[in-house]
Design a protein around this motif. Sequence first.
Motif, mmCIF file in Angstrom:
data_model
loop_
_atom_site.group_PDB
_atom_site.id
_atom_site.type_symbol
_atom_site.label_atom_id
_atom_site.label_comp_id
_atom_site.label_asym_id
_atom_site.label_seq_id
_atom_site.Cartn_x
_atom_site.Cartn_y
_atom_site.Cartn_z
ATOM 1 N N ALA A 82 11.575 -1.091 0.155
ATOM 2 C CA ALA A 82 12.374 -1.024 1.326
ATOM 3 C C ALA A 82 11.177 -1.668 2.401
ATOM 4 C CB ALA A 82 13.853 -0.543 2.240
ATOM 5 N N ILE A 83 10.946 -1.342 2.866
ATOM 6 C CA ILE A 83 9.983 -0.716 3.091
ATOM 7 C C ILE A 83 8.721 -1.493 3.774
ATOM 8 C CG2 ILE A 83 7.267 1.137 4.938
ATOM 9 C CD1 ILE A 83 9.119 3.296 3.832
ATOM 10 N N ILE A 84 8.915 -2.564 2.638
ATOM 11 C CA ILE A 84 7.988 -2.955 1.723
ATOM 12 C C ILE A 84 8.416 -4.688 2.548
ATOM 13 C CG2 ILE A 84 6.660 -4.352 0.147
ATOM 14 C CD1 ILE A 84 5.911 -1.956 -1.724
ATOM 15 N N ARG A 85 9.625 -4.230 2.113
ATOM 16 C CA ARG A 85 10.472 -5.539 2.263
ATOM 17 C C ARG A 85 10.668 -5.827 3.886
ATOM 18 N NH1 ARG A 85 13.285 -3.384 -1.710
ATOM 19 N NH2 ARG A 85 15.181 -2.957 -0.281
ATOM 20 N N ALA A 86 10.996 -4.965 4.841
ATOM 21 C CA ALA A 86 10.560 -4.997 6.047
ATOM 22 C C ALA A 86 9.879 -5.019 6.689
ATOM 23 C CB ALA A 86 11.412 -3.294 6.925
ATOM 24 N N ASP A 87 8.607 -4.856 6.399
ATOM 25 C CA ASP A 87 7.002 -5.616 7.123
ATOM 26 C C ASP A 87 7.133 -4.778 8.012
ATOM 27 O OD1 ASP A 87 4.337 -6.448 6.188
ATOM 28 O OD2 ASP A 87 4.855 -8.739 7.088
ATOM 29 N N LYS A 100 2.720 7.319 0.353
ATOM 30 C CA LYS A 100 2.209 6.549 -0.081
ATOM 31 C C LYS A 100 2.590 5.182 0.403
ATOM 32 C CE LYS A 100 2.186 7.729 -5.192
ATOM 33 N NZ LYS A 100 0.401 6.831 -5.221
ATOM 34 N N ALA A 101 3.665 4.977 1.286
ATOM 35 C CA ALA A 101 4.025 4.263 2.279
ATOM 36 C C ALA A 101 3.101 3.827 3.204
ATOM 37 C CB ALA A 101 5.680 3.110 1.960
ATOM 38 N N ALA A 102 3.483 5.342 3.863
ATOM 39 C CA ALA A 102 3.448 5.430 5.724
ATOM 40 C C ALA A 102 2.249 4.679 6.239
ATOM 41 C CB ALA A 102 3.420 6.923 5.902
#
Length: 335
Positions: free
Chosen positions: A220-225, A245-247
Amino acid sequence: MAESWVKPSDIVKKLSDHVSSSFVFPIKVRGTVILDKGYYKLTDGKAGITLNIEKALELPVGAEVEIEGVLGVNLFYKEDTAILYPAINVNSYKVLDEEKEREFQKRVSEVETLLRNRTHYGFWETFSRLLKEKKTVKVGLIHGNSAQVWQDFMSAFRSAAGEYADRIEFVRFESSLSDEGLARTIEKVANSGVHAVFLLRGGGSKEELARIGGFESIKAIIRADIPFYIAIGHSFDRMVSLMEKAADGNSATPSIAGQELGKLVRVVSENESLRDGAKRRQAKESNFVLELVVRLLIIGFLLFFGIKVMPYLFKEFVLKDFSERTETKIKNHQP
């Protein structure tokens, strides 16, 4: 007979050697592997024990394993205090659910591949740019249901930002921190028009913190960009949660995150004020110079008019008229 004196460190060394030689026996133990401050530990959710391994051996973090080894003790010095704690010298291990572990590692690889293509939003660079582009920056705060960590964040932010605190508009989002619940909230936040988002969570055990979010939340974070920062736990330990990892940035606590954002806002705003003041002074100086030039031009014109034009006008109109009138008078007086 002379007395034999020893140092405190000698006592600790003797005690450690004695415990190590007497408190050693083979053991088989099951639990989940975690990484704590760069060291492997085995935990059952209630307690954790250090794992001593050979350099060539790597343990699967997050996997449930069965370990065979020898139970012993480790000696640790903290300032002037010596600490003895139990540890397992690992001889071998077996993943209890190998299919589950393979699936887990496969998903980790997939996420890492997706993250390689994601834009990284550095904390200072991102907020410096946003504050320069916008009068007010809109920031989302995600926290657990009924959680009060946002108050710690806000208090630290306002204290650090001071008079510039209104440069940031905060929007709070209460959410379940489970993977599915957090993923839905992240999508909601992304569609709310915020420019950046913080995920906040207070203290808790590593096992509790490790359950925050997951693969769906990362996707979801990757899609939100959008810039995504986290502050979970009350520890400086890193990689407690997969969300790290995504932060784009990690803070040890919500208070530290709020303080860092407040400092950034103050620094950027003060620099802008200094630049605006310099521009105003420069504009004022430019206006003064322009006004001075205009005045000099007027004076120059008047001087030119006085030197070049006035004699001609005096000659053409005053002297010529006087001459004509004089000639007329002379003619009128002739017999």
